[in-house]
Design an enzyme around this catalytic site. Sequence first.
Site, short mmCIF file in Angstrom:
data_model
loop_
_atom_site.label_atom_id
_atom_site.label_comp_id
_atom_site.label_asym_id
_atom_site.label_seq_id
_atom_site.Cartn_x
_atom_site.Cartn_y
_atom_site.Cartn_z
N HIS A 28 57.85 21.72 11.85
CA HIS A 28 56.58 21.39 12.49
C HIS A 28 55.60 22.55 12.45
O HIS A 28 54.65 22.60 13.23
CB HIS A 28 56.81 20.99 13.95
CG HIS A 28 57.83 19.92 14.13
ND1 HIS A 28 57.70 18.69 13.54
CD2 HIS A 28 59.01 19.89 14.81
CE1 HIS A 28 58.77 17.95 13.86
NE2 HIS A 28 59.57 18.66 14.61
N HIS B 100 59.04 13.24 13.16
CA HIS B 100 60.39 13.52 12.67
C HIS B 100 60.78 12.63 11.51
O HIS B 100 61.97 12.33 11.31
CB HIS B 100 61.41 13.39 13.80
CG HIS B 100 61.24 14.43 14.84
ND1 HIS B 100 60.52 14.22 15.98
CD2 HIS B 100 61.64 15.73 14.88
CE1 HIS B 100 60.50 15.32 16.69
NE2 HIS B 100 61.16 16.25 16.05
#
Lengths: 195, 195, 328, 328
Positions: free
Chosen positions: C54, C216
Amino acid sequence: MMDAARTRAWLTAAARLINANSGHLTALDTAIGDGDHGLNLRRGFEAVTAEATGDTPGAVLKAAGNALIDATGGASGPLYGTFFRRAAKALGDAPEVDDAVFAQALAAGLAGVQTLGGAAEGDKTMVDALAPAVTAFAAGGDAAAAAANGRDATESMTARKGRASYLGERSIGHIDPGAASAALLFQALCSVTTD
Amino acid sequence: MMDAARTRAWLTAAARLINANSGHLTALDTAIGDGDHGLNLRRGFEAVTAEATGDTPGAVLKAAGNALIDATGGASGPLYGTFFRRAAKALGDAPEVDDAVFAQALAAGLAGVQTLGGAAEGDKTMVDALAPAVTAFAAGGDAAAAAANGRDATESMTARKGRASYLGERSIGHIDPGAASAALLFQALCSVTTD
Amino acid sequence: MKKLINTPGTLLTDALTGFAAAHPALDVDVRRRIVTRAPTPGRVSLVSGGGSGHEPLHAGFVGPGMLHAACPGEVFTSPVPGQIHAATTAVSGGAGVLHVVKNYTGDVLNFALAAELADDDGIEIATVIVDDDVAVEDSTHTAGRRGTGATVLVEKIAGAAAENGEKLAVVAEIATEVNARSRSYGVALRAGTVPAVGTPGFTLAEDEMEWGIGIHGEPGRRRGPIAPARDIAAGALDAIAADMPLEGEVLVLVNGMGGTPLMELYVMFAEVTAWLEARGVRVARSLVGDYVTSLDMTGCSITVMRLTGTLRDLWDAPVETPALRWGR
Amino acid sequence: MKKLINTPGTLLTDALTGFAAAHPALDVDVRRRIVTRAPTPGRVSLVSGGGSGHEPLHAGFVGPGMLHAACPGEVFTSPVPGQIHAATTAVSGGAGVLHVVKNYTGDVLNFALAAELADDDGIEIATVIVDDDVAVEDSTHTAGRRGTGATVLVEKIAGAAAENGEKLAVVAEIATEVNARSRSYGVALRAGTVPAVGTPGFTLAEDEMEWGIGIHGEPGRRRGPIAPARDIAAGALDAIAADMPLEGEVLVLVNGMGGTPLMELYVMFAEVTAWLEARGVRVARSLVGDYVTSLDMTGCSITVMRLTGTLRDLWDAPVETPALRWGR
Ligand SMILES: Nc1ncnc2c1ncn2[C@@H]1O[C@H](COP(=O)(O)OP(=O)(O)O)[C@@H](O)[C@H]1O
Ligand SMILES: Nc1ncnc2c1ncn2[C@@H]1O[C@H](COP(=O)(O)OP(=O)(O)O)[C@@H](O)[C@H]1O
Ligand SMILES: [Mg+2]
Ligand SMILES: [Mg+2]
Ligand SMILES: [Mg+2]
Ligand SMILES: [Mg+2]
């Protein structure tokens, strides 16, 4: 009867099965999760293999639980870690336990998972394989088969916990990765208890 | 004989051809450049169509050159803009010119392109179509065919100017986009002069 | 799979090694996987963490005015309690530590276990759970809303409050308020690929996009034909506005998912601004760029936070981290 | 083609509209396509520009300590003379204007014509041509080396010199020195797609990469099997070192091409640093991120600049632009 050696044999058998099926578990998690379940558990059970030693079943399971919590990450690490730590706590420091006591310990482990994760049966999680397996083990039945049935039953469920829950009804038609790994754990357990 | 109307007819015919072949020019530029030649010239010749007006061939060509420089961008904008501006300069303010004078103006335009861009024949640029076309026009020959031959000859050349030169020998086997657009300009010119 | 990596197994270590070399002002423990800066004694510290993939979240937000520590887990996998605890201990300044946790089961559980460890050591912990993603519609039948873009806002604003010397309870309250006033919605044009897996999390046809994605690699709520930027902005903002009435001054984050060029994010921001201003909502602050990514996913998320004067001032306060820097 | 856009025809206008909304401190003339800030009377100003699709270059570098104006052309197409001239006139502070031009025929010609227009208006112009790309091996038989990553370094450092009040000749000399001391090399894993074209500039198989790419979607010097980050770093640095002996202190830019996640760029930076330090070259300053992109191309470029004390100080000087910000 479970002693430290057989408990450890369970865990190393489980580690082998997890390792052999790691790609499959990850594929299941790619479909309805984030694609890391096999990777997580392989890492976690490598640590278990290295660290889960002790003189009693309880000591071995406690070390296994700690290793899983320390090395796995993700949702499954704390949950499986708690499963083993709670089971260990129930076993105390007995050097050997009979199947009935061991069954109670497994039930305590399951309760720990449910308290921590808040999942009930039918929520499409590892609980759906763990719960019937624990019941079957207590009844002297085929815990591995019960776990496998529980795993397969998750296919038609809508996920209500974990990442798969974000998919809502789109999670239907896929087996839950955690239920699949739980079935492997009971397959391993039966491979060391039924001989 | 060229007057303002016929000069303008040349440019609008050129704009139509460029527009119709814009995708092809861009495809050629995608192969050995940056994939914008057709887009650039379409934008440029839209401006030419809107702005290239005047009472003499020189005025029309000067306005066309300015429009190309103002609207096109890229290497081709200043080069074609200079081509028309230099040709316009050579024409002065004559209201009508014969083919010999017009041929000299085209030669002046070509010289302007070569001074600005530094490309010689054989460098795989618009010059490879412009130069033989200008020569053919001066000799009263088929300038459109000469330009088309020049364009096709670029296929086997190694680029030494412009973006295609970065490819070195990998530019061989592709027609130069600027040579292709130059051939369209002379195709348009012949369509208004041979009648 | 096409990636600039050595091997999937060394990815996190290699990336942290590069991060350490690029940002010498921060302390990077590559082995223990924690990124820290020195705490100010007597002040609250902020620790965040979560799976890797991320970036710049979270390590890129460690620095004056924002986080004190970040603990990256494996790709898309939460960090482990021992690691979080090591980070917490390293940056504890004696006034308590705020754990900023995105609402994913793994992150929540591992941070909860770490908080217990800190408690054993006498370090006071407060936890804020970030759950801004309105794409998770039915939060009673799910693990709850996911934490996405608002995480940056929580970390920035709570970090400024901590820098101002606020007590732990106050910093936690402000963090909670930021989360409560923020909503996000994301879309993808192409899924990211977990390096150790090697294939994308889901597959879209060349004319399809995914609405309501998380960070995700999980698929979203629905699939549809690829839409113009204007319609994507409207779809995301409709979902946000249906959940939280939009009015007054807002902060907007248009966030790239890792594989999206900045030029496209500016196009999205133009559409988001136009949509909001047409409804009388003023975009008083903004951020456009890659802040909470999902590996090489192509797409973006839109976060809207309703501002107050206090929150705006805390947002404007100086910050000096690898990924967010302003003020003097 | 998958992009967050409305239509290819409105892309540049839409992106500039978003840029304007996101950066209210800058003046954005969307119609004329120029981004400016107020010049300081009596000081040199810097103007740069080039095709769009390289964001944040150039508009993202307008601000105190760096550029005064940027003029973006259409995607991959240089701006036009009138546009460059409008930018030049808008930011002229009376002490002359430096044009920072990447070495592409179109950019060079259009800036040259703009310089003539400025000359007509009595504005003194100096021009620096950036040509740092060593992937163009034979510059006598080509249009010359392309300008890539070093453009950021030239704009930052010359901008600092202008901010210090240096005269035009000195600012131009420093800009030239930065270019002379810098070399770059880029690779791609996947080509970018020009929106108006709709298909990638070139196509690579799933196991192939392209070495020596430029920033306009053109293929590179050669194609090869996809390589680990370590080998890519070594290949790029070998090419750079063969052209300019590396020694002493250097500044390294590991630049993403638009579609590459930051995590991978940190992996590349770790490898670049290891390669250099193993050869006794010290990485004294660095920048890791997307600075000179090529639409949605996946890949990176590596730029190395040999530092001097003066250049390092100018690099460290405060800068406050959308994409580069530090100092106080
Ligand atoms: N709240 C919960 N209770 C029980 N099991 C859960 C819960 N949340 C997730 N799980 C189990 O964890 C599995 C996913 O584990 P893993 O992929 O390792 O973690 P993560 O979801 O963090 O990536 C799911 O398939 C599910 O069986
Ligand atoms: N130095 C030069 N001299 C003459 N023609 C050139 C030169 N450089 C480029 N060209 C021509 O320009 C064409 C490319 O134009 P275009 O694609 O519009 O510009 P750009 O290369 O800036 O994208 C080439 O195909 C070539 O014919
Ligand atoms: Mg998972
Ligand atoms: Mg071109
Ligand atoms: Mg995970
Ligand atoms: Mg071009």
